[in-house]
Enzyme design. Sequence first.
Site, PDB file in Angstrom:
ATOM      1  N   HIS A 116      21.244  72.225 -13.361  1.00 39.86           N
ATOM      2  CA  HIS A 116      22.397  71.318 -13.225  1.00 39.86           C
ATOM      3  C   HIS A 116      22.498  70.777 -11.815  1.00 39.86           C
ATOM      4  O   HIS A 116      22.696  69.592 -11.576  1.00 39.86           O
ATOM      5  CB  HIS A 116      23.705  72.091 -13.457  1.00 39.86           C
ATOM      6  CG  HIS A 116      23.985  72.330 -14.886  1.00 39.86           C
ATOM      7  ND1 HIS A 116      25.003  73.125 -15.306  1.00 39.86           N
ATOM      8  CD2 HIS A 116      23.378  71.849 -15.989  1.00 39.86           C
ATOM      9  CE1 HIS A 116      25.007  73.155 -16.617  1.00 39.86           C
ATOM     10  NE2 HIS A 116      24.035  72.389 -17.047  1.00 39.86           N
ATOM     11  N   ARG A 133      18.908  56.771 -21.170  1.00 43.72           N
ATOM     12  CA  ARG A 133      18.773  58.180 -21.598  1.00 43.72           C
ATOM     13  C   ARG A 133      20.165  58.660 -21.999  1.00 43.72           C
ATOM     14  O   ARG A 133      21.025  58.850 -21.140  1.00 43.72           O
ATOM     15  CB  ARG A 133      18.233  59.037 -20.454  1.00 43.72           C
ATOM     16  CG  ARG A 133      16.774  58.776 -20.092  1.00 43.72           C
ATOM     17  CD  ARG A 133      16.342  59.721 -18.992  1.00 43.72           C
ATOM     18  NE  ARG A 133      14.906  59.752 -18.801  1.00 43.72           N
ATOM     19  CZ  ARG A 133      14.266  59.134 -17.808  1.00 43.72           C
ATOM     20  NH1 ARG A 133      14.946  58.435 -16.912  1.00 43.72           N
ATOM     21  NH2 ARG A 133      12.954  59.235 -17.700  1.00 43.72           N
ATOM     22  N   ARG A 143      17.867  54.902 -26.072  1.00 43.47           N
ATOM     23  CA  ARG A 143      16.954  55.883 -26.654  1.00 43.47           C
ATOM     24  C   ARG A 143      17.808  56.932 -27.364  1.00 43.47           C
ATOM     25  O   ARG A 143      18.748  57.475 -26.773  1.00 43.47           O
ATOM     26  CB  ARG A 143      16.112  56.560 -25.569  1.00 43.47           C
ATOM     27  CG  ARG A 143      15.160  57.588 -26.175  1.00 43.47           C
ATOM     28  CD  ARG A 143      14.266  58.206 -25.153  1.00 43.47           C
ATOM     29  NE  ARG A 143      15.007  59.066 -24.256  1.00 43.47           N
ATOM     30  CZ  ARG A 143      14.495  59.622 -23.178  1.00 43.47           C
ATOM     31  NH1 ARG A 143      13.239  59.362 -22.845  1.00 43.47           N
ATOM     32  NH2 ARG A 143      15.200  60.406 -22.408  1.00 43.47           N
ATOM     33  N   GLU A 165       4.628  58.056 -26.089  1.00 39.16           N
ATOM     34  CA  GLU A 165       4.530  59.093 -25.059  1.00 39.16           C
ATOM     35  C   GLU A 165       3.719  60.302 -25.528  1.00 39.16           C
ATOM     36  O   GLU A 165       3.613  61.298 -24.825  1.00 39.16           O
ATOM     37  CB  GLU A 165       5.928  59.531 -24.596  1.00 39.16           C
ATOM     38  CG  GLU A 165       6.885  59.910 -25.694  1.00 39.16           C
ATOM     39  CD  GLU A 165       8.296  60.199 -25.188  1.00 39.16           C
ATOM     40  OE1 GLU A 165       8.509  60.335 -23.975  1.00 39.16           O
ATOM     41  OE2 GLU A 165       9.199  60.322 -26.034  1.00 39.16           O
ATOM     42  N   ASN A 223       5.673  59.750 -18.329  1.00 39.73           N
ATOM     43  CA  ASN A 223       5.981  61.121 -17.902  1.00 39.73           C
ATOM     44  C   ASN A 223       5.459  62.110 -18.933  1.00 39.73           C
ATOM     45  O   ASN A 223       4.827  63.106 -18.602  1.00 39.73           O
ATOM     46  CB  ASN A 223       7.494  61.324 -17.746  1.00 39.73           C
ATOM     47  CG  ASN A 223       8.108  60.325 -16.800  1.00 39.73           C
ATOM     48  OD1 ASN A 223       7.395  59.711 -16.022  1.00 39.73           O
ATOM     49  ND2 ASN A 223       9.409  60.143 -16.876  1.00 39.73           N
ATOM     50  N   ASP A 224       5.742  61.808 -20.182  1.00 43.32           N
ATOM     51  CA  ASP A 224       5.260  62.692 -21.239  1.00 43.32           C
ATOM     52  C   ASP A 224       3.820  62.386 -21.627  1.00 43.32           C
ATOM     53  O   ASP A 224       3.070  63.293 -21.968  1.00 43.32           O
ATOM     54  CB  ASP A 224       6.175  62.602 -22.469  1.00 43.32           C
ATOM     55  CG  ASP A 224       7.404  63.469 -22.290  1.00 43.32           C
ATOM     56  OD1 ASP A 224       7.247  64.619 -21.838  1.00 43.32           O
ATOM     57  OD2 ASP A 224       8.515  63.004 -22.585  1.00 43.32           O
ATOM     58  N   CYS A 241       8.292  52.724 -19.127  1.00 40.79           N
ATOM     59  CA  CYS A 241       9.534  53.235 -18.542  1.00 40.79           C
ATOM     60  C   CYS A 241       9.388  54.617 -17.907  1.00 40.79           C
ATOM     61  O   CYS A 241      10.365  55.224 -17.500  1.00 40.79           O
ATOM     62  CB  CYS A 241      10.657  53.248 -19.577  1.00 40.79           C
ATOM     63  SG  CYS A 241      10.322  54.365 -20.960  1.00 40.79           S
TER      64      CYS A 241
HETATM   65  C1  PEP Z   1       8.701  59.458 -20.275  1.00 37.23           C
HETATM   66  O1  PEP Z   1       8.383  60.443 -20.942  1.00 37.23           O
HETATM   67  O2  PEP Z   1       7.895  58.814 -19.570  1.00 37.23           O
HETATM   68  C2  PEP Z   1      10.099  58.972 -20.258  1.00 37.23           C
HETATM   69  C3  PEP Z   1      10.418  57.839 -19.690  1.00 37.23           C
HETATM   70  O3  PEP Z   1      11.037  59.731 -20.830  1.00 37.23           O
HETATM   71  P1  PEP Z   1      11.611  61.079 -20.226  1.00 37.23           P
HETATM   72  O4  PEP Z   1      11.180  61.178 -18.795  1.00 37.23           O
HETATM   73  O5  PEP Z   1      13.084  60.969 -20.378  1.00 37.23           O
HETATM   74  O6  PEP Z   1      10.986  62.122 -21.089  1.00 37.23           O
HETATM   75 MG    MG Z   2       9.614  61.297 -22.461  1.00 37.01          MG
END
Ligand code: PEP
Ligand code: MG
Length: 582
Positions: free
Chosen positions: A198, A305, A341, A442, A465-466, A513
């Site tokens: 947090h 998000r 999302r 992703e 990111n994923d 993104c």
């Molecule tokens: C990602 O996975 O790139 C993404 C933008 O979503 P998050 O970081 O919220 O998983």
């Molecule tokens: Mg993601």
Amino acid sequence: MKNTSPIILKGLPVSKGISIGMAHVIEHGNNVIEEKYIEKKLVSKEIKRLKTTFKKTLIELDIIKSKISPSIKKNIGLFLDTHILLVSDKIFLESIKSRITENLNSSEWAIHTEYLNIKESFENIEDLYIKQRIDDVNHVVKMLLNNLIIKKNKINIISKSFNNVIVVTDDLSPADVIITYESKGLGLISEYGGRSSHSSILTRSLELPSIVGVKSALKIIKNDDYLILDGDEGLIFINPEKDLVNHYQDLKKSFLKKKRVLSTVLNKRNISLDKEKLEIMANLELPQELKIISEKNIDGIGLFRTEYLYADRNDFPTENEQFFAYKQIVKKMKNNPVIFRTLDTGADKEIPDNVKTGSIAHNPALGLRGIRYSLGNQTVFINQVKAILRAGYYGTVKIMLPMITNFSEISDAKELINIAKKDLKNEKKKFSNNVKIGIMVEVPSCAVLANRFAKQVDFFSIGTNDLVQYTLAIDRVDDEVNYLYDPINSAVLNLIKIVIDAGAKNKIPVSLCGEMAGDSNYTRLLLGLGLKSFSMHPSAIPEIKNIMISSDISKLKKLSKELINCDCLIKKNKLLAKINNI
Ligand code: PEP
Ligand code: MG
């Protein structure tokens, strides 16, 4: 006593920026609590002492909550609510009381042993999020113990101020972050903590440079030590040489200057030198960011998000609650699209207390997260979709599904979206019937078959990111393997290219993104691969836009293709440098 010679410490950077100033050390204390017992005749006096402490702690928390600026109160206050709930919890107090009455424990020992008892029961919990809630119990216990020890009857929080200092602590509580922010503190350093606690989330959303996981910080850093906190690299310099201070002051100045200069690009049209029309959107995590976003002249919200609405509560947000929150943002964005999302709970994300993500979630990133959770909890999903569709009446909204791995997840989600529409019709509520439905790309399975997925949806957004995490089998929150986390690994870049090309072939928009979109090292490479739409953290927008409008995309294509097919790391870095210097 302050240190006399320069020392360097390293930790986990969780919130970017540079702070330079005096250290202010606060120890919540992992002090050893003495095993102490009281005489039987003193039991009622001890219970009174305990109750007073609970009351005092509750008042203290209420005061902290009331001191939060209205602009951040709504969400940040939620963190404190968890603590308030625990201090007000009758069972918690009763269990401690019975340790005093039955075992003749001192209040301190009773609180401590109760804490150990709770902690032990948390240890067997598999669910990482629920497991992490022991931190909340720990913060509350520390506050209670501090209040038992402080003899003065005053509530010490009232006078607590971290104006112009860098706060150094053993374990950062959300309250520490809020007080630091409200009293205009410079930054935060903590011995414990991870990126997704947090407190770390708060430091980022409040833009307070912060480093956690700095081992033995309290042993080494002393009050009034002069510190440089480098929140980009995770470095702390204690009583640095003058030259280093000058260097960092220059860095900070040039950072601020660059920020000012760059902000002038915001009003320019977003077209490349060779006249390609480009798109810049913002990622939004908290409504507080809307103010920053509204100054950036963007083309929309590319990734909203929505998890914040679900975090730190025991129930789910109602359709109406979500609708009002979403509507406010949609109206603010005028006719620019807002891409919502749907709930992407699980793994690194905050999980509401009532969400179960599987009893044997040893690998939560591979578990019941994102769309998997939504399809298994249809009422939660339908309520959220209804709120989004209703908000769509006031502007342009799109629905984006996270963690898609196969085709049936899309058709199942579409069915539920249709049910949501039917419900809204029956309930005679105003909504947009014409909302585009897209997916986050992703997961490698989705990227590989992007050409086929493109036929099922209205748009793609690449979540690097994923995508990096799943392609390279690297837990994105594990700093031990962070060195392997490489967005320009050829496998990742090839997948990105497949998705961009599939979008072009099937005439559906493709955006990116993930964090990569806001990393200036990769802007030109992505442009060279054919990406036209980027969605990023708002503070990155000026720099990325500046690169976009000064790029000639036609000159980037050949080199970018060469780079994604290159297997030699040295050559690859050279190519990237070349791309960035055209
Ligand atoms: C990602 O996975 O790139 C993404 C933008 O979503 P998050 O970081 O919220 O998983
Ligand atoms: Mg993601």
